[in-house]
Enzyme design. Sequence first.
Site, PDB file in Angstrom:
ATOM      1  N   CYS A 131      -5.179  21.272 -78.987  1.00 17.40           N
ATOM      2  CA  CYS A 131      -5.038  22.654 -78.525  1.00 17.40           C
ATOM      3  C   CYS A 131      -5.897  23.627 -79.330  1.00 17.40           C
ATOM      4  O   CYS A 131      -6.025  24.793 -78.947  1.00 17.40           O
ATOM      5  CB  CYS A 131      -3.576  23.061 -78.567  1.00 17.40           C
ATOM      6  N   HIS A 272      -3.244  30.586 -78.812  1.00 20.12           N
ATOM      7  CA  HIS A 272      -3.058  29.436 -77.932  1.00 20.12           C
ATOM      8  C   HIS A 272      -1.676  29.537 -77.271  1.00 20.12           C
ATOM      9  O   HIS A 272      -0.682  29.819 -77.938  1.00 20.12           O
ATOM     10  CB  HIS A 272      -3.163  28.155 -78.759  1.00 20.12           C
ATOM     11  N   ASN A 302       0.670  25.333 -70.833  1.00 23.44           N
ATOM     12  CA  ASN A 302      -0.261  24.998 -71.914  1.00 23.44           C
ATOM     13  C   ASN A 302      -1.433  24.207 -71.329  1.00 23.44           C
ATOM     14  O   ASN A 302      -1.279  23.045 -70.960  1.00 23.44           O
ATOM     15  CB  ASN A 302       0.481  24.178 -72.974  1.00 23.44           C
TER      16      ASN A 302
END
Length: 347
Positions: A131, A272, A302
């Site tokens: 990520c 993020h 996500n």
Amino acid sequence: MIQNDCAVILFRRTLLPTTRRAKITALGTYVPPRVLTNKHLEKMVDTTDQWILERTGIRERHLADKGVAASDLAVEAVKKLVASHPFDLQEVDVIVVGTVTPDMMYPSTACLVQHKLSIARTWGFDVSAGCSGFVYALNAGAQFIESGRAKKVLVIGADVNSSMTDFTDRAVCIIFGDGAGAVLLEPAEEGEDGIIDYEAQIEGMGGQYLYMPGGGSLNPASHETVDKKMHYIHQDGQQVFKYAVKKMSEMTERLLRKNGLTGQEVDCFIAHQANMRIIKATADRLKMPTEKVIINIDRYGNTTAGTIPLAMQTAIDEGKLKKGDLVLLAAVGAGFTSGTTLLRWAY
Ligand code: COA
């Protein structure tokens, strides 16, 4: 001790040439059209819309259709970038793609993107940082501008998480979505800030908490690896959550302190989008007002390396990001990887 460290880092920065910084001059994003809502998930696994919303902040996510790969999302994002900021793609010197869901083990997604966009003379590579993929790709790309070796760098974050999600695992399948974003990096003008500074760190002990064990050289694909579901995301959500909250706060605080700034002086915080609670905990620690914190996890979930450029686009669309704004990026991901970046929005 921390004070001494900061002094050393600041001293080192002053020795670096600051005239040729990199700046972001364009942005393009793409999500596949198919939407999977929490209500859909209620029919697939033992979960509820309310649980997902309260524990993560997610309402829905976009998923790619079968046969659509990371390079396809990346190419669409680049096309949107070029539509908003017309320039000759043949001038791109380097393509850096952050992804953990490459089309295949090799060739790299960067090669596939280059081919699909018919860019005749460029080079590039993929960055695997979970990520943190976009932040790592951004700072890797910026080095080529800063060194004077490149004038145009395409930095892309693209992930098709649905390709490695077990849609019977309720602890994982509710979190992830598919998406991509691309930015163009060019040299900043003399005296212009552009990308100001970054911090990044890898801590491999975290590998045990978020990983995909199958398909690599350790566990090559076989009937056994498929039967054991080794080609899916394996995650200890609580461990990842605890690390992310701690690390994102630590890193952003350190980067701001190093640059003589406080959270209040940042105009736009783009983190993020893994879990709304992680973003809010970091923003609270930095004493950042809610209106400066960009949230779009409700719409996209996500998307791994896609989240930060997608959130940049949300910030622009919501009028929260404009030329001259001081922007703080932050990400934590599989590895563990973590990274944060301070930049001045340049267009
Ligand atoms: N629906 C309903 N209940 C669920 C569920 C779901 N989708 N997933 C887990 N649960 C249950 C658990 O089984 C557990 O039940 P129990 O108390 O009876 O054992 C309970 O909810 C709490 O589980 P827990 O894992 O403690 O939940 P959580 O609050 O930590 O939330 C995550 C789970 C995954 C949302 C959260 O840990 C998280 O976001 N982690 C970070 C993940 C991440 O960011 N990954 C990407 C890398 S950056």
